[in-house]
Design a protein around this motif. Structure first.
Motif, mmCIF file in Angstrom:
data_model
loop_
_atom_site.group_PDB
_atom_site.id
_atom_site.type_symbol
_atom_site.label_atom_id
_atom_site.label_comp_id
_atom_site.label_asym_id
_atom_site.label_seq_id
_atom_site.Cartn_x
_atom_site.Cartn_y
_atom_site.Cartn_z
ATOM 1 N N MET A 82 -2.866 27.667 -34.942
ATOM 2 C CA MET A 82 -2.402 26.823 -36.031
ATOM 3 C C MET A 82 -1.435 27.548 -36.943
ATOM 4 N N CYS A 83 -1.754 28.816 -37.165
ATOM 5 C CA CYS A 83 -1.010 29.582 -38.146
ATOM 6 C C CYS A 83 0.381 29.970 -37.698
ATOM 7 N N LEU A 84 0.583 30.012 -36.414
ATOM 8 C CA LEU A 84 1.846 30.551 -35.941
ATOM 9 C C LEU A 84 3.016 29.651 -36.297
ATOM 10 N N ALA A 85 4.109 30.301 -36.610
ATOM 11 C CA ALA A 85 5.355 29.584 -36.783
ATOM 12 C C ALA A 85 6.239 29.977 -35.608
ATOM 13 N N LEU A 118 12.778 28.635 -38.151
ATOM 14 C CA LEU A 118 11.368 28.980 -37.950
ATOM 15 C C LEU A 118 10.544 27.760 -38.389
ATOM 16 N N VAL A 119 9.733 27.235 -37.474
ATOM 17 C CA VAL A 119 9.038 25.970 -37.719
ATOM 18 C C VAL A 119 7.529 26.180 -37.703
ATOM 19 N N HIS A 120 6.884 25.599 -38.701
ATOM 20 C CA HIS A 120 5.412 25.678 -38.777
ATOM 21 C C HIS A 120 4.868 24.284 -39.080
ATOM 22 N N VAL A 121 3.911 23.831 -38.310
ATOM 23 C CA VAL A 121 3.291 22.497 -38.402
ATOM 24 C C VAL A 121 4.297 21.391 -38.757
ATOM 25 N N GLY A 122 5.392 21.386 -38.017
ATOM 26 C CA GLY A 122 6.341 20.284 -38.135
ATOM 27 C C GLY A 122 7.367 20.419 -39.238
ATOM 28 N N VAL A 123 7.368 21.554 -39.926
ATOM 29 C CA VAL A 123 8.267 21.752 -41.059
ATOM 30 C C VAL A 123 9.025 23.067 -40.873
ATOM 31 N N ALA A 124 10.358 23.031 -41.043
ATOM 32 C CA ALA A 124 11.146 24.265 -40.932
ATOM 33 C C ALA A 124 11.029 25.055 -42.228
ATOM 34 N N LEU A 125 10.749 26.364 -42.107
ATOM 35 C CA LEU A 125 10.545 27.191 -43.300
ATOM 36 C C LEU A 125 11.687 28.168 -43.553
#
Ligand code: SF4
Lengths: 84, 366
Positions: free
Chosen positions: A1-4, A48-55
């Motif tokens: 879950m945590c990975l981006a 870099l994307v995490h749970v559907g959101v680019a950070l």
């Protein structure tokens, strides 16, 4: 879950600040990603994307820097690669 | 993906490993905080590429693992309510509460759905106006922006049927708790890059100064991790305790200002109970007063601080880096991913699961 994970922007849609989004290619798997936090990102950029959101937009110059350094290390010092 | 192969290149990794061996003149103990890094270390055998004496111990950085029992119990209770669609990341479904897990609730008839993003849960709320949609908002700073955005999107769409069960935690207070515990052996930290992508380096600067401990922000590939170790060992050898950003391809020192602003607008810092570490002050996020209509605890009652699970599992010690998973007597025999005794074996990102997955051959011979 945590990975981006990094992916490449194929196409950008909309310009609404909360829901601007893109189709992003993750090595063949294409997903829709929210771009609200990376207003500077455009087609062809790696994000870099995490749970559907680019950070973050990935900085290619920074990405290559360490290999330049490692290459220099090799020419200065030949005793590489021999340690377990 | 451009550069990914380079960051896994064995020759570069060996070169860094040699450089670490040349730099380290005495033993050093470092902790990698993030469960994703723990997995990469085990998977690529990075711990075995370090010179003798330079040790990596594994930290509490698995949000699935540290989510307390009481929160899982509450999640199950909400999921069992008629009319509720309970949404979660897939890896929370098998985390044990005091009796059973979300997967078991689902098999008893609860409508539990696995989503990839909290924004998918908002879409479910929009598509099912007659149902209550609740999202289990776990995670570190990396996940907070998406959860904050979910609240903002739900608000803009006027959704009265969407809420979050919030169990967000913050990394710097956990590091501080470890540093102030009497048995702390950690001399330097590898900080998880993706957390810093959002919040930047401020909190780490304070920790490094207060506790005179170097903190190196790094990534998740073998070259990243070895480069982080090299930087951290160099700091220690020089008697210096700076925060170094070795993950500059994604981390800016100020973090991501837009994401940070949204997190700070929607959430407020609160005390949180961590599985294995107890109650830590100012160690998590809860919805800020202006957004409390989206708080599932308001609608369904508050989470109770449940007791730590009893039994032979030592996952609390594993989470604090005081024991390695393979030092647990149950590891690999009475406790396996198929029949886990503790959360660090349940979670795909947990340290026990990492040891089981990548250290099995050695165990078979040992
Ligand atoms: S191996 Fe199993 S019993 Fe032992 S600490 Fe890990 S999760 Fe707990």
């Amino acid at each position: 879950m945590c990975l981006a994970v990094p992916g490449r922007i194929l196409e950008v849609e909309g310009d609404d600040p909360l829901s601007r989004s893109a189709r992003v290619d993750f090595g063949g798997l294409v997903r829709r990603v929210n771009l609200a936090f990376v207003p500077e990102a455009g087609v062809g950029d790696h994000v870099l994307v995490h749970v559907g959101v680019a950070l973050a937009v990935i900085d290619e110059d920074e990405a290559s820097r360490i290999f330049t350094w490692l290459g220099e290390l090799e020419t200065v010092d030949p005793t590489d690669g021999s340690r377990p | 993906m451009k550069y990914r192969d380079e960051y896994r290149d064995p020759a570069s990794a060996r070169r860094l490993s040699a450089e670490i061996a040349r730099t380290a003149t005495r033993p050093w103990t470092l902790m990698e905080v993030c469960g994703g890094q723990t997995h990469a270390i085990l998977r690529h055998g990075i711990d075995r590429m370090l010179p003798e004496g330079v040790e990596l111990i594994h930290g509490p950085g698995c949000p699935v693992c540290v989510t307390p029992l009481g929160c899982i119990d509450k999640a199950i209770e909400i999921a069992m309510e008629p009319g509720v669609i309970f949404c979660s990341f897939g890896d929370m479904l098998r985390v044990p509460g005091s009796s059973g897990d979300l997967a078991a609730a689902r098999s008893r008839g609860a409508d539990v759905r696995i989503v990839y993003s909290p924004l998918d849960a908002v879409a479910l709320a929009e598509a099912n106006p007659q149902r209550e949609v609740v999202f289990l908002a776990v995670g570190f700073e990396t996940t907070a922006p998406a959860n904050a955005m979910a609240v903002r999107q739900a608000h803009r769409s006027g959704l009265g049927n969407f809420s979050l069960l919030v169990a967000q935690v913050l990394v710097p207070p956990a590091i501080e708790s470890l540093l102030t515990s009497p048995g702390c052996r950690v001399q330097g930290f590898l900080a998880a890059g993706h957390v810093c992508t959002v919040m930047g380096l401020d909190a780490y600067e304070q920790l490094a100064q207060t506790y005179r401990v170097p903190i190196v922000v790094t990534g998740f590939e073998p070259v990243d991790i070895l480069d982080g170790v090299l930087a951290c060992v160099s700091e220690l050898e020089q008697g210096s305790a700076r925060v170094l950003n070795r993950y500059a391809r994604v981390v800016r020192s100020e973090g991501n200002p837009a994401a940070r602003a949204m997190v700070e607008g929607v959430f407020a810092v609160v005390p949180r109970y961590w599985r294995g570490m107890g109650l830590l002050p100012a160690s998590g996020l809860g919805l800020a007063p202006a957004w409390q209509q989206y708080d599932a605890e308001r609608r369904f009652g508050g989470v109770e601080a449940g007791p730590e699970p009893a039994g032979e599992c030592i996952s609390g010690l594993v989470l604090r880096g005081e024991r390695r998973p393979d030092q647990c007597p149950a590891f690999g025999s009475r406790c396996t991913p198929e029949a886990p005794l503790g959360v660090t074996m349940v979670s795909g990102e947990g340290a026990c699961a990492a040891y089981f997955r990548y250290r099995e051959p050695q165990r078979a011979f040992g």
